[in-house]
Design a protein around this motif. Structure first.
Motif, PDB file in Angstrom:
ATOM      1  N   MET A 205       0.835  -1.206   0.000  1.00  0.00           N
ATOM      2  CA  MET A 205       0.000   0.000   0.000  1.00  0.00           C
ATOM      3  C   MET A 205       0.863   1.246   0.000  1.00  0.00           C
ATOM      4  O   MET A 205       0.589   2.213  -0.724  1.00  0.00           O
ATOM      5  CB  MET A 205      -0.928  -0.006   1.205  1.00  0.00           C
ATOM      6  N   ALA A 206       1.925   1.248   0.812  1.00  0.00           N
ATOM      7  CA  ALA A 206       2.820   2.404   0.851  1.00  0.00           C
ATOM      8  C   ALA A 206       3.481   2.630  -0.498  1.00  0.00           C
ATOM      9  O   ALA A 206       3.592   3.772  -0.961  1.00  0.00           O
ATOM     10  CB  ALA A 206       3.883   2.200   1.934  1.00  0.00           C
ATOM     11  N   VAL A 207       3.899   1.547  -1.152  1.00  0.00           N
ATOM     12  CA  VAL A 207       4.530   1.675  -2.471  1.00  0.00           C
ATOM     13  C   VAL A 207       3.568   2.292  -3.476  1.00  0.00           C
ATOM     14  O   VAL A 207       3.930   3.172  -4.259  1.00  0.00           O
ATOM     15  CB  VAL A 207       5.031   0.294  -2.956  1.00  0.00           C
ATOM     16  N   LYS A 208       2.317   1.846  -3.433  1.00  0.00           N
ATOM     17  CA  LYS A 208       1.295   2.381  -4.335  1.00  0.00           C
ATOM     18  C   LYS A 208       1.066   3.870  -4.083  1.00  0.00           C
ATOM     19  O   LYS A 208       1.035   4.690  -5.010  1.00  0.00           O
ATOM     20  CB  LYS A 208      -0.013   1.615  -4.157  1.00  0.00           C
ATOM     21  N   VAL A 209       0.906   4.226  -2.813  1.00  0.00           N
ATOM     22  CA  VAL A 209       0.654   5.621  -2.456  1.00  0.00           C
ATOM     23  C   VAL A 209       1.857   6.493  -2.802  1.00  0.00           C
ATOM     24  O   VAL A 209       1.710   7.596  -3.347  1.00  0.00           O
ATOM     25  CB  VAL A 209       0.310   5.738  -0.954  1.00  0.00           C
ATOM     26  N   ALA A 210       3.052   6.013  -2.485  1.00  0.00           N
ATOM     27  CA  ALA A 210       4.260   6.789  -2.777  1.00  0.00           C
ATOM     28  C   ALA A 210       4.397   7.044  -4.273  1.00  0.00           C
ATOM     29  O   ALA A 210       4.722   8.159  -4.696  1.00  0.00           O
ATOM     30  CB  ALA A 210       5.491   6.064  -2.244  1.00  0.00           C
ATOM     31  N   GLN A 211       4.141   6.024  -5.093  1.00  0.00           N
ATOM     32  CA  GLN A 211       4.232   6.194  -6.537  1.00  0.00           C
ATOM     33  C   GLN A 211       3.233   7.228  -7.032  1.00  0.00           C
ATOM     34  O   GLN A 211       3.549   8.077  -7.872  1.00  0.00           O
ATOM     35  CB  GLN A 211       4.004   4.858  -7.248  1.00  0.00           C
ATOM     36  N   GLU A 212       2.021   7.191  -6.492  1.00  0.00           N
ATOM     37  CA  GLU A 212       1.007   8.177  -6.878  1.00  0.00           C
ATOM     38  C   GLU A 212       1.442   9.588  -6.495  1.00  0.00           C
ATOM     39  O   GLU A 212       1.249  10.545  -7.264  1.00  0.00           O
ATOM     40  CB  GLU A 212      -0.327   7.823  -6.212  1.00  0.00           C
ATOM     41  N   ASN A 213       2.043   9.740  -5.317  1.00  0.00           N
ATOM     42  CA  ASN A 213       2.486  11.057  -4.889  1.00  0.00           C
ATOM     43  C   ASN A 213       3.686  11.539  -5.701  1.00  0.00           C
ATOM     44  O   ASN A 213       3.820  12.736  -5.978  1.00  0.00           O
ATOM     45  CB  ASN A 213       2.826  11.037  -3.393  1.00  0.00           C
ATOM     46  N   VAL A 214       4.552  10.631  -6.108  1.00  0.00           N
ATOM     47  CA  VAL A 214       5.676  10.985  -6.978  1.00  0.00           C
ATOM     48  C   VAL A 214       5.148  11.529  -8.296  1.00  0.00           C
ATOM     49  O   VAL A 214       5.628  12.560  -8.806  1.00  0.00           O
ATOM     50  CB  VAL A 214       6.581   9.747  -7.213  1.00  0.00           C
ATOM     51  N   GLU A 215       4.158  10.859  -8.861  1.00  0.00           N
ATOM     52  CA  GLU A 215       3.567  11.326 -10.118  1.00  0.00           C
ATOM     53  C   GLU A 215       2.857  12.664  -9.927  1.00  0.00           C
ATOM     54  O   GLU A 215       2.952  13.557 -10.776  1.00  0.00           O
ATOM     55  CB  GLU A 215       2.602  10.269 -10.649  1.00  0.00           C
ATOM     56  N   LEU A 216       2.163  12.805  -8.807  1.00  0.00           N
ATOM     57  CA  LEU A 216       1.445  14.044  -8.510  1.00  0.00           C
ATOM     58  C   LEU A 216       2.395  15.235  -8.446  1.00  0.00           C
ATOM     59  O   LEU A 216       2.063  16.347  -8.863  1.00  0.00           O
ATOM     60  CB  LEU A 216       0.693  13.887  -7.175  1.00  0.00           C
ATOM     61  N   ASN A 217       3.593  14.993  -7.923  1.00  0.00           N
ATOM     62  CA  ASN A 217       4.582  16.061  -7.779  1.00  0.00           C
ATOM     63  C   ASN A 217       5.501  16.196  -8.988  1.00  0.00           C
ATOM     64  O   ASN A 217       6.441  16.988  -8.964  1.00  0.00           O
ATOM     65  CB  ASN A 217       5.415  15.830  -6.523  1.00  0.00           C
ATOM     66  N   GLN A 218       5.246  15.389 -10.026  1.00  0.00           N
ATOM     67  CA  GLN A 218       5.983  15.475 -11.282  1.00  0.00           C
ATOM     68  C   GLN A 218       7.499  15.291 -11.095  1.00  0.00           C
ATOM     69  O   GLN A 218       8.308  16.028 -11.662  1.00  0.00           O
ATOM     70  CB  GLN A 218       5.677  16.806 -11.978  1.00  0.00           C
ATOM     71  N   VAL A 219       7.868  14.283 -10.290  1.00  0.00           N
ATOM     72  CA  VAL A 219       9.282  13.987 -10.087  1.00  0.00           C
ATOM     73  C   VAL A 219       9.588  12.524 -10.458  1.00  0.00           C
ATOM     74  O   VAL A 219      10.497  11.907  -9.903  1.00  0.00           O
ATOM     75  CB  VAL A 219       9.732  14.282  -8.635  1.00  0.00           C
ATOM     76  N   THR A 220       8.822  11.987 -11.410  1.00  0.00           N
ATOM     77  CA  THR A 220       9.021  10.582 -11.803  1.00  0.00           C
ATOM     78  C   THR A 220      10.395  10.347 -12.432  1.00  0.00           C
ATOM     79  O   THR A 220      10.905   9.234 -12.408  1.00  0.00           O
ATOM     80  CB  THR A 220       7.930  10.135 -12.790  1.00  0.00           C
ATOM     81  N   ASN A 221      10.984  11.383 -13.002  1.00  0.00           N
ATOM     82  CA  ASN A 221      12.308  11.229 -13.601  1.00  0.00           C
ATOM     83  C   ASN A 221      13.420  11.267 -12.553  1.00  0.00           C
ATOM     84  O   ASN A 221      14.583  11.039 -12.862  1.00  0.00           O
ATOM     85  CB  ASN A 221      12.564  12.322 -14.639  1.00  0.00           C
ATOM     86  N   GLN A 222      13.046  11.547 -11.294  1.00  0.00           N
ATOM     87  CA  GLN A 222      14.042  11.631 -10.228  1.00  0.00           C
ATOM     88  C   GLN A 222      13.830  10.607  -9.116  1.00  0.00           C
ATOM     89  O   GLN A 222      14.759  10.346  -8.351  1.00  0.00           O
ATOM     90  CB  GLN A 222      14.023  13.025  -9.588  1.00  0.00           C
TER      91      GLN A 222
END
Length: 313
Positions: A205-222
């Motif tokens: 669940m944490a991995v799922k939420v963290a990935q969503e927040n990474v995408e939300l903050n537009q830092v998927t390339n980092q």
């Protein structure tokens, strides 16, 4: 899936000790309703936007932990009961009342939102819940966040200590490992300070939420988010390893640091309740680390450490 919500009303002095009991049980979610802290946030301006009226001080806090109703439930409840009894033996003057009820996953995932408001942490971070509106200043670094059922909103002392330290440590192109990423807030913060980050957690669940927040903050390339044992899925070495977990898990991690932390790197450990700090400090020294800074807030401790041969450089 059903969860057992255990609400412990305790004298304010015992808030951290009860929260630590829940963390030791591996609770993926712990919330604290502290009227004194709430009023301090309102009066200090930490919360720029809020709709709370007059906050009445009661001298107590309500600490809630959420335990999955599976085959391990009874054993965890017994462990919690024994821990609470030990606290009462040590502090007989504390108020200590326990209530429990079954909640649906979706109820837990939304019930705490009333207490999660836009919050300023450190010099530049502005934590913004996705459902709130803010007017940032030109220097603000916005951390857009929906923690869901993963630990880490930034309002708890353990996370705010880390955010403030990251401001002082992280620089562009630094490589950071975030162990036990929870909501991903520290990984995202490090990325917005210019780092390349690998964030891991045991909880799916944490991995799922963290990935969503990474995408939300537009830092998927980092930021790369992975599921796995803390430290075991990582390759190479980092300039900074962050572990905002609990004392016992940090102690377990220490032998693995040689594999994942550069010779001139730094280890930042938080989530340490005050009375366990000496244990962690001793463990760090035994594994070749020297503590270069200790920060404290509301009964919680953050330790910064380097390998002994680099600590004085």
């Amino acid at each position: 899936m059903n969860w057992r919500e255990i609400a412990v009303t305790v004298s304010s002095a015992g808030e951290e000790a009860v929260a630590d009991l829940f963390y030791q049980l591996g609770c993926p979610g712990v919330s604290v309703e502290d009227p004194e802290l709430l009023r301090s946030y309102v009066e200090s301006g930490t919360w720029d936007y809020h709709d709370f009226g007059e906050v009445t001080l009661t001298g107590t806090s309500v600490v809630k932990g959420y335990i999955c109703e599976d085959e391990e439930l009874q054993a965890k409840l017994q462990q919690l009961d024994e821990g609470l009894k030990e606290l009462l033996r040590s502090f007989p003057d504390w108020v200590l009342q326990v209530k429990g009820l079954t909640v649906q996953e979706e109820d837990w995932a939304t019930s705490w939102k009333a207490y999660f408001k836009p919050t300023r942490i450190g010099r530049r971070f502005l934590i913004k819940p996705t459902w709130e509106e803010v007017i940032p200043t030109p220097t603000d670094i916005i951390l857009e966040l929906d923690p869901g059922m993963a630990f880490g909103t930034g309002t708890h002392a353990t996370t705010s200590l880390c955010l403030k330290a990251l401001e002082d440590i992280v620089h562009p192109q630094m490589r950071v490992f975030d162990l036990g990423t929870g909501s991903g807030i520290l990984a995202i913060a490090a990325a917005k300070l210019g780092a390349q980050v690998e964030a891991i957690d045991l909880d799916s669940m944490a991995v799922k939420v963290a990935q969503e927040n990474v995408e939300l903050n537009q830092v998927t390339n980092q930021v790369k988010v992975q599921k796995g044992d803390l430290g075991s899925v990582l390759t190479g070495k980092a300039d900074l390893v962050v572990a905002n977990i609990i004392a016992d898990v940090i102690l377990i991690l220490l032998p693995d640091l040689k594999r994942i932390l550069k010779d001139d790197g730094e280890f930042m450990a938080s989530g340490i309740i005050e009375h366990r700090s000496l244990d962690v400090e001793e463990g760090m020294r035994e594994h070749g680390l020297e503590i270069v800074e200790k920060r404290e807030d509301s009964g919680w401790v953050l330790l910064r450490a380097r390998w002994k041969h680099h600590a004085s450089l």
